[in-house]
Write a protein that holds these residues in place. Structure first.
Motif, PDB file in Angstrom:
ATOM      1  N   VAL A 196       0.661  -0.936   0.157  1.00  0.00           N
ATOM      2  CA  VAL A 196      -0.014  -0.208   0.117  1.00  0.00           C
ATOM      3  C   VAL A 196       1.004   1.764   0.194  1.00  0.00           C
ATOM      4  CG1 VAL A 196      -1.710  -1.562   1.141  1.00  0.00           C
ATOM      5  CG2 VAL A 196      -0.041   0.020   2.265  1.00  0.00           C
ATOM      6  N   ARG A 208      -4.127   3.232  -0.352  1.00  0.00           N
ATOM      7  CA  ARG A 208      -4.546   2.452  -1.307  1.00  0.00           C
ATOM      8  C   ARG A 208      -3.449   1.430  -1.718  1.00  0.00           C
ATOM      9  NH1 ARG A 208      -7.111   4.728  -6.579  1.00  0.00           N
ATOM     10  NH2 ARG A 208      -7.559   3.241  -7.078  1.00  0.00           N
ATOM     11  N   GLU A 220      -3.522  -1.165  -7.661  1.00  0.00           N
ATOM     12  CA  GLU A 220      -4.796  -0.868  -7.881  1.00  0.00           C
ATOM     13  C   GLU A 220      -4.705   0.241  -8.577  1.00  0.00           C
ATOM     14  OE1 GLU A 220      -7.893  -0.316  -4.340  1.00  0.00           O
ATOM     15  OE2 GLU A 220      -7.544  -2.627  -4.492  1.00  0.00           O
ATOM     16  N   ILE A 221      -3.651   0.889  -7.979  1.00  0.00           N
ATOM     17  CA  ILE A 221      -3.026   3.121  -8.480  1.00  0.00           C
ATOM     18  C   ILE A 221      -3.120   2.717  -9.768  1.00  0.00           C
ATOM     19  CG2 ILE A 221      -1.740   4.804  -8.038  1.00  0.00           C
ATOM     20  CD1 ILE A 221      -2.465   4.031  -5.143  1.00  0.00           C
TER      21      ILE A 221
END
Length: 241
Positions: free
Chosen positions: A193, A220, A224-225
């Motif tokens: 993250v 986050r 995903e980023i």
């Protein structure tokens, strides 16, 4: 109609637990696009090497870069076979016997021939898009690279000739007769993250936070980023049809 899967050959066929294998563009590209780092394997004078580096994808082409003095890049300059791999560790799996302990993961293995990007304009474009691929819109905010900086940097490209993905997402998988045993079994999710930004102490006052970094919020998931950044830069489904 464009191909939607990579050809399955003896080189890229998943041989162990073949049911986990994936060859479609959508799955393989999604695994690649969720990553920032890869490992590139190659051979120099009979000695195998494996080098970690940042990479990015454009359609069915992969690119990476490094110093012009790099042994890996200088060796790949005339064109040599390479194998580029990416792995996402998604969980640790504790079962009721040692044999069934495992991990959940997503991995991709791509084969091709590395070639140097010689043209200065093409190299400049590739390095610009690399920045935007990871940090959408950021290149427009930066000072241009100097000619000397471009000369000091080597860009290598590779067309994906064959590729395969492999995914395990089943969690605990014990023998049926073992489920009643009084032994602790569990799946421990693993994620990488983003932490809170630490602004450069020498940055002038009043510099705003770039809008292209809106997705880089503490907590986050990095994968995903990276996937989101790829879609922002290239659009949904780029090179997957």
């Amino acid at each position: 109609m464009p191909d939607t899967a990579y050809p399955v050959t003896p080189r890229n066929r998943v041989k162990r637990l073949h049911e986990r294998g994936r060859y479609d563009h959508e799955t393989v590209h999604a695994i690649l696009d969720a990553a920032m780092l890869c490992h590139i394997a190659y051979v120099i004078d009979g000695q195998p090497y494996c080098t970690p580096t940042a990479f990015w994808r454009e359609g069915s082409h992969l690119y990476w870069h490094g110093s012009s003095a790099s042994r890996m890049l200088r060796t790949q300059k005339p064109g040599i076979p390479v194998c580029l791999t990416v792995t996402h560790l998604d969980s640790l799996v504790l079962a009721r016997c040692g044999f069934n302990h495992s991990v959940d993961y997503r991995s991709a293995m791509c084969f091709g021939t590395a070639h140097i990007v010689d043209d200065l304009d093409e190299k400049s474009r590739a390095l610009d898009i690399m920045i935007d691929r990871f940090y959408p819109g950021r290149n427009a905010e930066l000072r241009p690279s100097t000619t000397q900086e471009l000369k000091a940097t080597m860009v290598i490209g590779m067309t994906i000739e064959e590729a395969s993905g492999k995914i395990r997402a089943k969690g605990v998988g014990d023998e049926e007769e073992d489920y009643a045993l009084p032994i602790y079994a569990a799946r421990f999710p693993v994620t990488q993250v983003i932490g809170a930004a630490e602004p450069c102490p020498r940055m002038p006052e009043g510099v705003p936070y770039p809008p292209g970094l809106a997705g880089f919020t503490p907590g986050r998931r990095l994968d995903e980023i990276m996937s989101e950044s790829y879609r922002t830069t290239y659009g949904t489904g780029h090179g997957d049809d």
